[in-house]
Design a protein around this motif. Structure first.
Motif, PDB file in Angstrom:
ATOM      1  N   LYS A   1       0.967  -1.164   0.070  1.00 37.92           N
ATOM      2  CA  LYS A   1      -0.076   0.062  -0.056  1.00 37.92           C
ATOM      3  C   LYS A   1       1.032   1.206   0.085  1.00 37.92           C
ATOM      4  CE  LYS A   1      -3.853   2.425   0.734  1.00 37.92           C
ATOM      5  NZ  LYS A   1      -4.861   2.684  -0.395  1.00 37.92           N
ATOM      6  N   ALA A   2       1.851   1.030   0.650  1.00 41.11           N
ATOM      7  CA  ALA A   2       2.772   2.563   0.881  1.00 41.11           C
ATOM      8  C   ALA A   2       4.312   2.085   1.095  1.00 41.11           C
ATOM      9  CB  ALA A   2       2.242   3.323   1.966  1.00 41.11           C
ATOM     10  N   ILE A   3       5.214   2.902   0.932  1.00 47.21           N
ATOM     11  CA  ILE A   3       6.340   3.071   1.111  1.00 47.21           C
ATOM     12  C   ILE A   3       6.961   4.434   1.775  1.00 47.21           C
ATOM     13  CG2 ILE A   3       8.888   2.473   0.571  1.00 47.21           C
ATOM     14  CD1 ILE A   3       7.935   1.445  -2.168  1.00 47.21           C
ATOM     15  N   THR A   4       7.326   4.333   3.062  1.00 46.59           N
ATOM     16  CA  THR A   4       7.888   5.424   3.803  1.00 46.59           C
ATOM     17  C   THR A   4       9.396   5.608   3.890  1.00 46.59           C
ATOM     18  OG1 THR A   4       7.325   4.672   5.895  1.00 46.59           O
ATOM     19  CG2 THR A   4       5.365   5.862   4.980  1.00 46.59           C
ATOM     20  N   ALA A   5       9.765   6.717   4.271  1.00 41.38           N
ATOM     21  CA  ALA A   5      11.203   6.702   4.600  1.00 41.38           C
ATOM     22  C   ALA A   5      11.598   8.164   5.280  1.00 41.38           C
ATOM     23  CB  ALA A   5      12.193   6.809   3.149  1.00 41.38           C
ATOM     24  N   LYS A   6      12.725   7.859   6.224  1.00 43.44           N
ATOM     25  CA  LYS A   6      13.071   9.153   6.844  1.00 43.44           C
ATOM     26  C   LYS A   6      14.453   8.691   7.369  1.00 43.44           C
ATOM     27  CE  LYS A   6      11.873  10.042  11.315  1.00 43.44           C
ATOM     28  NZ  LYS A   6      11.027  10.266  12.472  1.00 43.44           N
ATOM     29  N   GLY A   7      15.064   9.637   7.672  1.00 42.03           N
ATOM     30  CA  GLY A   7      16.703   9.533   8.299  1.00 42.03           C
ATOM     31  C   GLY A   7      17.420  10.901   8.346  1.00 42.03           C
ATOM     32  N   ASN A   8      18.487  10.875   8.711  1.00 46.61           N
ATOM     33  CA  ASN A   8      19.439  11.959   8.816  1.00 46.61           C
ATOM     34  C   ASN A   8      20.499  11.798   8.106  1.00 46.61           C
ATOM     35  OD1 ASN A   8      20.592  10.220  10.468  1.00 46.61           O
ATOM     36  ND2 ASN A   8      19.913  11.387  12.510  1.00 46.61           N
ATOM     37  N   HIS A   9      20.853  11.118   6.957  1.00 42.85           N
ATOM     38  CA  HIS A   9      21.923  11.010   6.296  1.00 42.85           C
ATOM     39  C   HIS A   9      21.998  12.185   5.604  1.00 42.85           C
ATOM     40  CE1 HIS A   9      23.077   6.546   7.124  1.00 42.85           C
ATOM     41  NE2 HIS A   9      21.734   6.744   7.472  1.00 42.85           N
ATOM     42  N   LYS A  10      23.381  12.570   5.241  1.00 43.21           N
ATOM     43  CA  LYS A  10      23.533  13.621   4.136  1.00 43.21           C
ATOM     44  C   LYS A  10      24.397  13.193   2.863  1.00 43.21           C
ATOM     45  CE  LYS A  10      23.376  17.623   7.129  1.00 43.21           C
ATOM     46  NZ  LYS A  10      22.856  17.049   8.379  1.00 43.21           N
ATOM     47  N   VAL A  11      24.049  13.868   1.690  1.00 42.70           N
ATOM     48  CA  VAL A  11      24.769  13.435   0.560  1.00 42.70           C
ATOM     49  C   VAL A  11      26.114  13.925   0.508  1.00 42.70           C
ATOM     50  CG1 VAL A  11      24.767  13.713  -1.921  1.00 42.70           C
ATOM     51  CG2 VAL A  11      22.605  13.449  -0.791  1.00 42.70           C
ATOM     52  N   PRO A  12      27.200  13.044   0.579  1.00 47.28           N
ATOM     53  CA  PRO A  12      28.426  13.415   0.553  1.00 47.28           C
ATOM     54  C   PRO A  12      28.745  14.314  -0.563  1.00 47.28           C
ATOM     55  CG  PRO A  12      28.499  11.015   0.134  1.00 47.28           C
ATOM     56  CD  PRO A  12      27.112  11.709   0.436  1.00 47.28           C
ATOM     57  N   LYS A  13      29.830  15.273  -0.736  1.00 46.88           N
ATOM     58  CA  LYS A  13      29.869  16.163  -1.843  1.00 46.88           C
ATOM     59  C   LYS A  13      31.412  16.158  -2.094  1.00 46.88           C
ATOM     60  CE  LYS A  13      25.938  19.033  -1.130  1.00 46.88           C
ATOM     61  NZ  LYS A  13      25.661  18.574   0.158  1.00 46.88           N
ATOM     62  N   ALA A  14      31.809  15.857  -3.107  1.00 43.33           N
ATOM     63  CA  ALA A  14      33.307  15.868  -3.727  1.00 43.33           C
ATOM     64  C   ALA A  14      34.146  17.265  -3.408  1.00 43.33           C
ATOM     65  CB  ALA A  14      33.469  15.395  -5.062  1.00 43.33           C
ATOM     66  N   ASN A  15      33.367  18.319  -3.980  1.00 40.89           N
ATOM     67  CA  ASN A  15      33.467  19.766  -3.952  1.00 40.89           C
ATOM     68  C   ASN A  15      32.632  20.694  -3.267  1.00 40.89           C
ATOM     69  OD1 ASN A  15      34.909  22.010  -4.396  1.00 40.89           O
ATOM     70  ND2 ASN A  15      35.573  21.558  -6.335  1.00 40.89           N
ATOM     71  N   PRO A  16      32.588  20.625  -2.004  1.00 38.90           N
ATOM     72  CA  PRO A  16      31.327  21.242  -1.589  1.00 38.90           C
ATOM     73  C   PRO A  16      31.320  22.702  -1.586  1.00 38.90           C
ATOM     74  CG  PRO A  16      32.712  20.192   0.213  1.00 38.90           C
ATOM     75  CD  PRO A  16      33.226  19.918  -0.915  1.00 38.90           C
ATOM     76  N   GLU A  17      32.567  23.378  -1.638  1.00 41.16           N
ATOM     77  CA  GLU A  17      32.540  24.886  -1.892  1.00 41.16           C
ATOM     78  C   GLU A  17      32.008  25.211  -3.457  1.00 41.16           C
ATOM     79  OE1 GLU A  17      32.478  27.180   0.322  1.00 41.16           O
ATOM     80  OE2 GLU A  17      32.671  25.531   1.716  1.00 41.16           O
TER      81      GLU A  17
END
Ligand code: SF4
Length: 626
Positions: free
Chosen positions: A189-205
């Motif tokens: 019927k449904a799929i739910t998701a949550k969490g506090n993972h962040k997408v890592p960035k090669a060159n954040p600036e």
């Protein structure tokens, strides 16, 4: 996130699917990657609604990264409507939350023994009893599921395996081809998701700096900064009407005398309460309207066209109600508008006495409910136009390709767009077909809509770019900025405009060369007006060039082609309804779609054989295995 869930619903076993670096280099993410997995996982001929089919939900690299308009998730499976490949790209919030939960995607196999919902949180998965959710509308189900989660749900139509049942996330739909029915067939019927993972960035600036610029470009561009926020996609109604591309009376005509009554402009003047956007969006094309004191989502262009003129209906209020109702029960409004229009014409021609009539609006709401629950005539209507034509006749005006009903652009008014319908892998689809109509009828810079010159090449190029955008995780409307602001601001009656529009007709050979050898663009830096490759570079360190980006889009189309070819699709399926190729519009254009001529060139441009399957050489050039 580097993790892809693999869930066997029959056994309850939860594992991980091994997505290799090579797969990511070749397909990037989202649609292309998921189709590769689908192709590798399924064998030929599985029942789309059987346990053997798989259901894949995934994202692209830009999702949840902070890049604008990148909340998208993709659903990929074998379609119960067409029997071919199906990918749907959806906004809402589930994509972002899936990433936050720590995963790029998931594959569902088998079938749960009872109604179930899946919850994914910070790397953990739970299969939960959905007994109390089963039977609820998409809105009721989302309200009942835990707050603070990203959600994707089906309504009664998915549970009852309506062949064009959709999936809803917040108020956005993964609409086409019956993905909702596949979810229902697996008792999910449904799929739910949550969490506090962040997408890592090669060159954040650099990413931060480039994203800031990208947001400015989107805000300053006339299409994404003004037209879409102000009028939404409904702005295309009057434009398509003027260009004979607004399907009317089951696509018999291309214009509707009362079109303005249901246009985006009228909607904005009379019913609009505001606009809204999917999570992370800066364009915000969504409409909000008030119906009976309730603030609800307003309709998109496709819905306005197919539940309006296509049914000879000028009652905007009714469209707002039916659009909301269709989302609640979970049916695709594009297929719905076609199914109703086709059933009306069958009735008009004495082939099926079903009570549905053009211009008659009082029984439609009941019929939508009957479709969702497969009651009465709703049971037949739930199977779509192709199956209706096989049962009741009317094949010549069954407006479907490969079993999928056509979107709201009348093919004879824009022949390049018509070609797109014929060769789109998921069936009659404007997005999969490249959306050539934007350069033929409803965009700010349009070429002759009836010429075939350069249409096969431009269609292939647009498809490739849209596929690559999908693979990146971005909303395809961000692609509007590839048309330079200066071109949009040209006087449409002036000589410069005419010269620019005409020059598009001369671009065929150059576009074909680029598509054949995209590597020649390997040293071209990401284009200023196409921000996606640059953002992918900053984020992943992949050294993405515009040429590589195009290659990813090319592979995405070809892997879909390989899937369909294995299922038995041939060149004969790359076709259009007879109404489009053998009858002229009533009171409109006096030509039909010269499809065969365009298809031959299109196959050459794409590197397909005479039967529409990828040639070995083409696959080798792109480093693909069959
Ligand atoms: S442009 Fe429209 S569809 Fe695209 S992300 Fe924004 S609100 Fe969603």
């Amino acid at each position: 996130m580097g993790r892809f869930l693999d869930i066997d619903l029959s056994t309850g076993k939860v594992g991980e699917y091994d997505v290799t670096d090579e797969m990511l280099e070749e397909y990037l993410g989202s649609k292309g990657l998921a189709t590769r997995i689908l192709y590798d996982t399924l064998s030929k001929g599985v029942d789309p609604l059987g346990e053997e089919n798989v259901f894949i939900v995934n994202t692209g690299p830009l999702v949840n990264s902070g890049a604008p308009c990148t909340s998208r998730f993709n659903v990929t499976t074998k379609s119960p409507l067409t029997g071919g490949v199906l990918s749907c790209n959806c906004g809402g919030n589930f994509g972002m939350f899936l990433k936050r939960a720590g995963f790029d995607g998931l594959i569902l196999r088998g079938k749960a023994s009872k109604p179930t919902w899946i919850h994914i949180e910070n790397g953990e998965v739970e299969l939960k009893d959905a007994g109390d959710l089963w039977g609820l509308t998409t809105e009721e189900a989302q309200e009942k599921l835990p707050k603070g989660t990203g959600k994707m749900v089906i309504g009664p139509a998915g549970e009852n395996k309506v062949l064009y049942a959709c999936i809803i996330s917040q108020e956005r739909a993964a609409g086409r081809g019956g993905a909702g029915a596949v979810m229902g067939s697996k008792n999910i019927k449904a799929i739910t998701a949550k969490g506090n993972h962040k997408v890592p960035k090669a060159n954040p600036e650099k990413f931060k700096k480039d994203i800031k610029k990208w947001v400015e470009i989107l805000k300053e561009h006339p299409s994404t900064g003004e037209m879409m926020p102000e009028y939404g996609t409904g702005v295309f109604i009057n434009r398509c009407n003027a260009a004979n591309t607004l399907p009317t009376h089951n696509f018999k005509r291309g214009s509707f005398a009362e079109a303005d009554a249901i246009s985006g402009e009228t909607l904005a003047e009379t019913r609009l309460t505001g606009n809204f956007g999917c999570a992370s969006c800066v364009i915000k094309c969504g409409r909000r309207v008030e119906v009976d004191g309730k603030d609800i989502k307003g309709p998109e262009y496709e819905t306005l066209g197919l539940l309006g003129p296509n049914l000879e209906n000028k009652d905007l209020g009714k469209i707002l109600e039916w659009n909301y109702q269709a989302d609640l029960v979970g049916v695709d409004t594009v297929s719905l508008g076609n199914v109703l229009g086709f059933a009306m014409e069958l009735n008009e021609n004495g082939l099926w006495d079903n009570g549905l009539e053009f211009g008659k609006v009082d029984n439609i709401s009941g019929v939508i409910d009957d479709i969702a629950h497969r009651r009465g005539i709703g049971d037949d209507l739930a199977d779509g136009v192709k199956r209706l034509s096989e049962k009741y006749g009317g094949k010549d005006y069954a407006m479907e390709v490969k079993g999928m009903e056509l979107p709201a652009y009348e093919p004879r008014g824009a022949v390049g767009h018509a070609l797109g319908y014929a060769i789109a892998n998921r069936g009659g689809c404007h997005i999969g077909g490249g959306y050539m109509v934007y350069f033929e009828a409803n965009g700010p810079l349009t070429m002759d809509p009836l010429t075939t010159r350069a249409k096969p090449q431009l269609t292939a190029m647009l498809q490739t770019m849209l596929d690559a955008l999908s693979d990146s995780g971005s909303c395809q409307f961000t692609g509007f900025t590839t048309v330079p602001k200066q071109a949009i601001e040209l006087n449409p009656h002036g000589n410069v405009y005419r010269v620019v529009a005409k020059s598009l007709e001369l671009m065929g050979p150059m576009v074909e060369l680029i598509l054949r050898f995209p590597k020649m663009l390997a040293f071209v830096p990401p284009l200023a007006l196409m921000q996606h490759p640059r953002a992918i570079n900053d984020l992943t360190g992949m050294k993405m060039t515009f040429g590589k980006f195009l290659e990813i889009g090319l592979r995405t189309y070809l892997i879909e082609r390989l899937f369909n070819a294995r299922e038995g699709f041939t060149g004969a399926d790359d076709t259009l309804p007879r109404r489009s190729t053998h009858q002229v519009q009533e009171g409109g254009t006096e030509t039909t779609v010269p499809l065969n001529r365009m298809i031959r060139i299109y196959y050459r441009v794409r590197g397909l054989d005479a039967d529409g399957a990828p040639k070995h050489d083409t696959l080798r050039r792109l480093g693909m295995r069959a």
